[in-house]
Design a protein around this motif. Structure first.
Motif, PDB file in Angstrom:
ATOM      1  N   ALA A   1       9.864 -16.817  -1.706  1.00 27.28           N
ATOM      2  CA  ALA A   1      11.169 -17.460  -1.885  1.00 27.28           C
ATOM      3  C   ALA A   1      12.254 -16.438  -2.219  1.00 27.28           C
ATOM      4  CB  ALA A   1      11.076 -18.513  -2.989  1.00 27.28           C
ATOM      5  N   ARG A   2      11.912 -15.383  -2.940  1.00 23.36           N
ATOM      6  CA  ARG A   2      12.893 -14.329  -3.228  1.00 23.36           C
ATOM      7  C   ARG A   2      13.382 -13.698  -1.934  1.00 23.36           C
ATOM      8  NH1 ARG A   2       9.216 -11.981  -8.060  1.00 23.36           N
ATOM      9  NH2 ARG A   2      10.191 -13.072  -9.818  1.00 23.36           N
ATOM     10  N   LEU A   3      12.448 -13.404  -1.021  1.00 22.12           N
ATOM     11  CA  LEU A   3      12.839 -12.809   0.255  1.00 22.12           C
ATOM     12  C   LEU A   3      13.750 -13.747   1.033  1.00 22.12           C
ATOM     13  CD1 LEU A   3       9.445 -11.206   1.394  1.00 22.12           C
ATOM     14  CD2 LEU A   3      11.459 -10.041   0.478  1.00 22.12           C
ATOM     15  N   GLY A   4      13.408 -15.046   1.037  1.00 23.71           N
ATOM     16  CA  GLY A   4      14.253 -16.010   1.733  1.00 23.71           C
ATOM     17  C   GLY A   4      15.628 -16.123   1.123  1.00 23.71           C
ATOM     18  N   LEU A   5      15.700 -16.097  -0.217  1.00 24.51           N
ATOM     19  CA  LEU A   5      16.989 -16.208  -0.892  1.00 24.51           C
ATOM     20  C   LEU A   5      17.827 -14.948  -0.674  1.00 24.51           C
ATOM     21  CD1 LEU A   5      18.556 -18.200  -2.614  1.00 24.51           C
ATOM     22  CD2 LEU A   5      17.561 -17.148  -4.655  1.00 24.51           C
ATOM     23  N   ASP A   6      17.170 -13.784  -0.614  1.00 19.88           N
ATOM     24  CA  ASP A   6      17.899 -12.535  -0.373  1.00 19.88           C
ATOM     25  C   ASP A   6      18.645 -12.563   0.956  1.00 19.88           C
ATOM     26  OD1 ASP A   6      17.137 -11.428  -2.754  1.00 19.88           O
ATOM     27  OD2 ASP A   6      15.451 -10.296  -1.924  1.00 19.88           O
ATOM     28  N   ALA A   7      18.092 -13.309   1.940  1.00 19.65           N
ATOM     29  CA  ALA A   7      18.707 -13.350   3.267  1.00 19.65           C
ATOM     30  C   ALA A   7      19.947 -14.227   3.326  1.00 19.65           C
ATOM     31  CB  ALA A   7      17.677 -13.838   4.298  1.00 19.65           C
ATOM     32  N   VAL A   8      20.130 -15.114   2.362  1.00 20.99           N
ATOM     33  CA  VAL A   8      21.252 -16.063   2.430  1.00 20.99           C
ATOM     34  C   VAL A   8      22.202 -15.950   1.245  1.00 20.99           C
ATOM     35  CG1 VAL A   8      19.923 -17.710   3.789  1.00 20.99           C
ATOM     36  CG2 VAL A   8      19.901 -17.897   1.294  1.00 20.99           C
ATOM     37  N   ALA A   9      21.857 -15.160   0.229  1.00 19.22           N
ATOM     38  CA  ALA A   9      22.676 -15.086  -0.983  1.00 19.22           C
ATOM     39  C   ALA A   9      23.119 -13.650  -1.231  1.00 19.22           C
ATOM     40  CB  ALA A   9      21.891 -15.618  -2.185  1.00 19.22           C
ATOM     41  N   ASP A  10      24.172 -13.509  -2.024  1.00 20.70           N
ATOM     42  CA  ASP A  10      24.648 -12.181  -2.399  1.00 20.70           C
ATOM     43  C   ASP A  10      23.606 -11.479  -3.261  1.00 20.70           C
ATOM     44  OD1 ASP A  10      27.046 -12.572  -1.088  1.00 20.70           O
ATOM     45  OD2 ASP A  10      28.025 -13.414  -2.871  1.00 20.70           O
TER      46      ASP A  10
ATOM     47  N   LEU B   1      -2.199 -20.248 -10.188  1.00 20.47           N
ATOM     48  CA  LEU B   1      -1.328 -19.146 -10.560  1.00 20.47           C
ATOM     49  C   LEU B   1      -1.059 -18.217  -9.380  1.00 20.47           C
ATOM     50  CD1 LEU B   1       0.278 -17.579 -12.655  1.00 20.47           C
ATOM     51  CD2 LEU B   1      -1.848 -16.444 -13.351  1.00 20.47           C
ATOM     52  N   LEU B   2      -2.088 -17.854  -8.638  1.00 22.81           N
ATOM     53  CA  LEU B   2      -1.911 -16.940  -7.506  1.00 22.81           C
ATOM     54  C   LEU B   2      -0.948 -17.533  -6.476  1.00 22.81           C
ATOM     55  CD1 LEU B   2      -2.581 -14.440  -5.853  1.00 22.81           C
ATOM     56  CD2 LEU B   2      -4.616 -15.618  -5.000  1.00 22.81           C
ATOM     57  N   ASP B   3      -1.129 -18.820  -6.136  1.00 26.28           N
ATOM     58  CA  ASP B   3      -0.238 -19.455  -5.174  1.00 26.28           C
ATOM     59  C   ASP B   3       1.200 -19.486  -5.689  1.00 26.28           C
ATOM     60  OD1 ASP B   3      -2.278 -19.861  -3.392  1.00 26.28           O
ATOM     61  OD2 ASP B   3      -2.659 -21.935  -3.996  1.00 26.28           O
ATOM     62  N   ALA B   4       1.369 -19.707  -6.994  1.00 22.82           N
ATOM     63  CA  ALA B   4       2.717 -19.749  -7.565  1.00 22.82           C
ATOM     64  C   ALA B   4       3.391 -18.387  -7.473  1.00 22.82           C
ATOM     65  CB  ALA B   4       2.658 -20.217  -9.018  1.00 22.82           C
ATOM     66  N   VAL B   5       2.661 -17.321  -7.785  1.00 20.03           N
ATOM     67  CA  VAL B   5       3.222 -15.970  -7.704  1.00 20.03           C
ATOM     68  C   VAL B   5       3.605 -15.643  -6.260  1.00 20.03           C
ATOM     69  CG1 VAL B   5       2.703 -13.517  -7.997  1.00 20.03           C
ATOM     70  CG2 VAL B   5       2.009 -15.152  -9.757  1.00 20.03           C
ATOM     71  N   ALA B   6       2.730 -15.998  -5.298  1.00 17.74           N
ATOM     72  CA  ALA B   6       3.030 -15.739  -3.886  1.00 17.74           C
ATOM     73  C   ALA B   6       4.221 -16.558  -3.409  1.00 17.74           C
ATOM     74  CB  ALA B   6       1.798 -16.053  -3.036  1.00 17.74           C
TER      75      ALA B   6
ATOM     76  N   ALA C   1       9.610 -18.834  10.217  1.00 17.44           N
ATOM     77  CA  ALA C   1       8.914 -19.989   9.656  1.00 17.44           C
ATOM     78  C   ALA C   1       9.341 -20.173   8.199  1.00 17.44           C
ATOM     79  CB  ALA C   1       7.405 -19.779   9.745  1.00 17.44           C
ATOM     80  N   ALA C   2       9.439 -21.408   7.786  1.00 20.37           N
ATOM     81  CA  ALA C   2       9.873 -21.692   6.414  1.00 20.37           C
ATOM     82  C   ALA C   2       8.927 -21.070   5.405  1.00 20.37           C
ATOM     83  CB  ALA C   2       9.944 -23.199   6.196  1.00 20.37           C
ATOM     84  N   ALA C   3       9.502 -20.404   4.412  1.00 20.84           N
ATOM     85  CA  ALA C   3       8.689 -19.811   3.353  1.00 20.84           C
ATOM     86  C   ALA C   3       8.121 -20.919   2.468  1.00 20.84           C
ATOM     87  CB  ALA C   3       9.555 -18.873   2.514  1.00 20.84           C
ATOM     88  N   PRO C   4       7.018 -20.632   1.770  1.00 22.65           N
ATOM     89  CA  PRO C   4       6.534 -21.616   0.799  1.00 22.65           C
ATOM     90  C   PRO C   4       7.657 -22.008  -0.154  1.00 22.65           C
ATOM     91  CG  PRO C   4       4.977 -19.800   1.022  1.00 22.65           C
ATOM     92  CD  PRO C   4       6.194 -19.423   1.807  1.00 22.65           C
ATOM     93  N   THR C   5       7.806 -23.290  -0.387  1.00 22.32           N
ATOM     94  CA  THR C   5       8.982 -23.800  -1.081  1.00 22.32           C
ATOM     95  C   THR C   5       8.795 -23.791  -2.593  1.00 22.32           C
ATOM     96  OG1 THR C   5       9.435 -25.252   0.789  1.00 22.32           O
ATOM     97  CG2 THR C   5      10.542 -25.763  -1.258  1.00 22.32           C
TER      98      THR C   5
END
Length: 296
Positions: free
Chosen positions: A221-230, A211-216, A86-90
């Motif tokens: 998004a970091r996890l999603g980016l880790d899967a597609v980026a070096d 703030l809490l939603d932004a941190v989450a 499922a798409a991660a929070p954008t």
């Protein structure tokens, strides 16, 4: 226009994007991204940024292979396909940011070595009635380290019983303390060094409730980016604290919230000083999460 929508337009204009990242923010990004082990870092001389993606969908397709075989043996079936989570929070943007800062290498030399015999320690350990008493005896001879630190060193060496400690400090060994004098020199010439970072940026309409939603959102998004980026690069002389730092962007009026803490010990005299102190404290507290607050 909503604050978040106006911020998206800022990402799309080079001048407005640059205005979001003054040298102060650039230094905060370096502190959120790295621990500088062997470098002294001076002033930031420049920050450049470009937009990589606006509101990216970070839900990559992953290859999946399923193999099936009957319980009693027999023909094996194998199916290959793909799976998309499922798409991660954008987050609102992914930025390519280069922070240029003056750095200076730190050279450390051993200038003196002394050996101090721990006279009487062996007898004290032999007379100890339990492990705690033996630890007290050792800690009394190592006066520049807390007792808990001494206990931790013993545990790491497997000395977790009184007999083990007695064997380690027995008569066949000469118990001594090695004292090293270290001198660090950071007086060399400064060198301008660029640090290239992939930044996740997220705008918040109301910091008090968002703030809490932004941190989450940044974490997902970091996890999603880790899967597609070096993986993030590790520059020399640093330890990576957070390979993909985040920006939380919010309106300046949020700093008037009385619930936001000021820097401990400060007593701001006016509203401007209060806002500055709250922003400084917020920056300090979010640093361990790899996040830098940005005020517009």
């Amino acid at each position: 226009m909503r604050f978040t929508d106006r911020t998206l337009l800022r990402f799309l204009d080079a001048a407005e994007l640059g205005a979001l990242l003054p040298p102060r923010t650039g230094r905060a990004l370096l502190d959120a991204a790295y621990d500088f082990d062997d470098l002294a870092v001076g002033d930031v001389s420049g920050v450049s940024a470009r937009l990589v993606a606006l509101a990216p969908a970070l839900a990559p397709e992953l290859p999946v292979t399923v193999t099936a075989r009957p319980l009693g043996g027999g023909q094996e079936w194998q199916v290959t396909g793909s799976w998309q989570s499922a798409a991660a929070p954008t987050v609102h943007a992914v930025l390519d940011v280069t922070v240029t800062a003056a750095t200076r290498g730190v050279r450390t030399d051993v200038t003196a070595v002394e050996v101090e015999p721990l006279t009487g320690l062996q007898a004290q350990i032999e007379a100890a009635v339990d492990l705690d008493a033996a630890l007290d005896a050792i800690a009394a001879h190592v006066t520049d380290a807390p007792r808990d630190a001494v206990a931790q060193v013993l545990r790491r060496r497997g000395l977790t019983t009184l007999d083990a400690v007695r064997d380690a400090f027995g008569p066949a060994r000469q118990t001594s303390r090695l004292v090293l004098t270290l001198v660090s020199d950071a007086t060399g010439a400064d060198v301008e060094r660029p640090y290239r970072l992939t930044i996740l940026a997220h705008a918040v309409e109301d910091l008090g409730t968002g703030l809490l939603d932004a941190v989450a959102t940044l974490a997902a998004a970091r996890l999603g980016l880790d899967a597609v980026a070096d993986p993030p690069a590790r520059p020399p002389g640093v330890t990576v604290r957070e390979g993909r730092p985040g920006l939380v962007i919010f309106p300046a009026a949020a700093l008037d919230d009385a619930d936001l803490p000021v820097v401990a010990g400060e007593r701001p005299a006016d509203d401007a000083a209060r806002r500055a102190s709250r922003l400084s404290e917020l920056t300090s507290r979010l640093r361990s999460s790899g996040i830098v607050p940005v005020v517009i």
